[in-house]
Design an enzyme around this catalytic site. Sequence first.
Site, mmCIF file in Angstrom:
data_model
loop_
_atom_site.group_PDB
_atom_site.id
_atom_site.type_symbol
_atom_site.label_atom_id
_atom_site.label_comp_id
_atom_site.label_asym_id
_atom_site.label_seq_id
_atom_site.Cartn_x
_atom_site.Cartn_y
_atom_site.Cartn_z
ATOM 1 N N ASP A 95 -16.269 -9.692 -16.601
ATOM 2 C CA ASP A 95 -17.807 -9.329 -16.893
ATOM 3 C C ASP A 95 -17.827 -8.046 -17.815
ATOM 4 O OD1 ASP A 95 -20.350 -9.445 -17.212
ATOM 5 O OD2 ASP A 95 -20.752 -8.213 -15.286
ATOM 6 N N ASP A 146 -22.333 -10.053 -25.788
ATOM 7 C CA ASP A 146 -21.978 -10.420 -24.333
ATOM 8 C C ASP A 146 -21.400 -11.656 -24.124
ATOM 9 O OD1 ASP A 146 -22.215 -10.222 -21.492
ATOM 10 O OD2 ASP A 146 -24.273 -11.281 -21.507
#
Length: 417
Positions: free
Chosen positions: A107, A289
Amino acid sequence: MAKFYLLFSVLCTASVVFASPVVQIRDSFITVPIARKFAAAGSRNFVEADRARALALISRGKANAAARARGLSNAAVGADPVSNQAVTYFASVGVGSPPTQYELIVDTGSSNTWIGANKSYVKTSTSVDTENAVSVSYGSGSFSGTEYLDTVTLAPGLVIENQSIGVASTANGFEPADGILGLGPVDLTEDTVANTQTVPTVTDNLFAQGAISSNVMGISFEPTTADGVTNGEIAFGGIDSSKFTGSINYAPTTSSPVASKYWGIDQSISYGSGTLKVPILLPSAGIVDTGTTLILLSPGAYALYLAVTGAIPDQTTGFLKISNANLGRLQNLNFKINGVTYVLTPNAQLWPHSLNTLIGGKEDANYLIVADIGTAFAEGIEFVNGYTFLERFYSVYDTTNRRVGFATTPFTNATTN
Ligand SMILES: *[C@@H]1O[C@H](CO)[C@@H](O)[C@H](O)[C@H]1NC(C)=O
Ligand SMILES: *[C@@H]1O[C@H](CO)[C@@H](O)[C@H](O)[C@H]1NC(C)=O
Ligand SMILES: *[C@@H]1O[C@H](CO)[C@@H](O)[C@H](O)[C@H]1NC(C)=O
């Protein structure tokens, strides 16, 4: 979600000339393959999942700033960067000596590394209990437990001693993962661990301990037309020049308050080619992202994209849909970042036809990978360059120099969709 494993790792060295005028770096780096898995078909709406993640990132970015001003902790104001994902990457990470392997969600939108969501922590002689409580709330998921120091092995030759990791006593919302490998900026760890200002991230420690020679991470994804393929790679400590073409162009990370909490950049977007380019987004701050599937645009830019392409929102899938005639007329979407333009071709704007059924769509329909970020107004993150951008451009996350880099790849112009 199914479970995927890191398959192998490779040690290599490369010499790379940066586009930036000042630096020429001889890098050594170690790569860790990562596997992508989409959420199970029908279990959720991809677009909704991306929006929920974006809103959570925005709210946490704002809350962090506000909370710091009020002296509150992250735990009290957290949002959800992970558990709403429609697309997830797993890496197998070893903890302890001898190591026990844990399947962790990779992440870039959070920074604490922790285990124990499913498989229990196996303590060894290298485990040190700090007795400090750790707690991170991700909105629809959260964990709390105790912070330990232990040896963390990302790959052979990529070993961190004395890494601060969370060991969950309670965790909700992460199945089937064992926890998270946090690759975001260190500031996101602020006030998550008792008696601790910030927790050094795994990349901070790799660098501090000399396992990597620069605090840099390069990420490669390749477009796929099938689900569940190991087609990603993170290079720790450098950039893998076998994965991109030309040179890396860097942009300083943005100073805009919400996007700056993440891997944030400034960017403008136009549509068309040559001298006939229509502005879609004026220079604005947003983020890069890996945990977002699509390319999300703020409301005004999204409306303009609809107007110029003739695409219409599809009720069933939540995606934009475009007729064959309009697809034939589709033009380039141009992303200008620090003076360099990255072109998403018409094919790159198309969701892969072979994955249409995965999103609940019709096999022969044309869906697009641009979606509405879901806020009514500009909220500090005006765009998210998600996976569908990153599978066309190599990306570099440089902590030391506070910059993000991109390069073209052999897949930039691929017509696989
Ligand atoms: C281990 O890390 C902790 C915090 O991250 C630090 O306080 C401590 O000095 C480190 N110990 C060693 C032996 O490096
Ligand atoms: C949890 O871990 C056990 C082994 O400890 C494994 O068999 C099981 O598949 C894991 N659960 C999920 C949902 O992956
Ligand atoms: C993609 O195609 C365009 C137009 O043919 C060309 O100018 C560009 O160099 C190509 N980019 C890459 C990375 O191959």
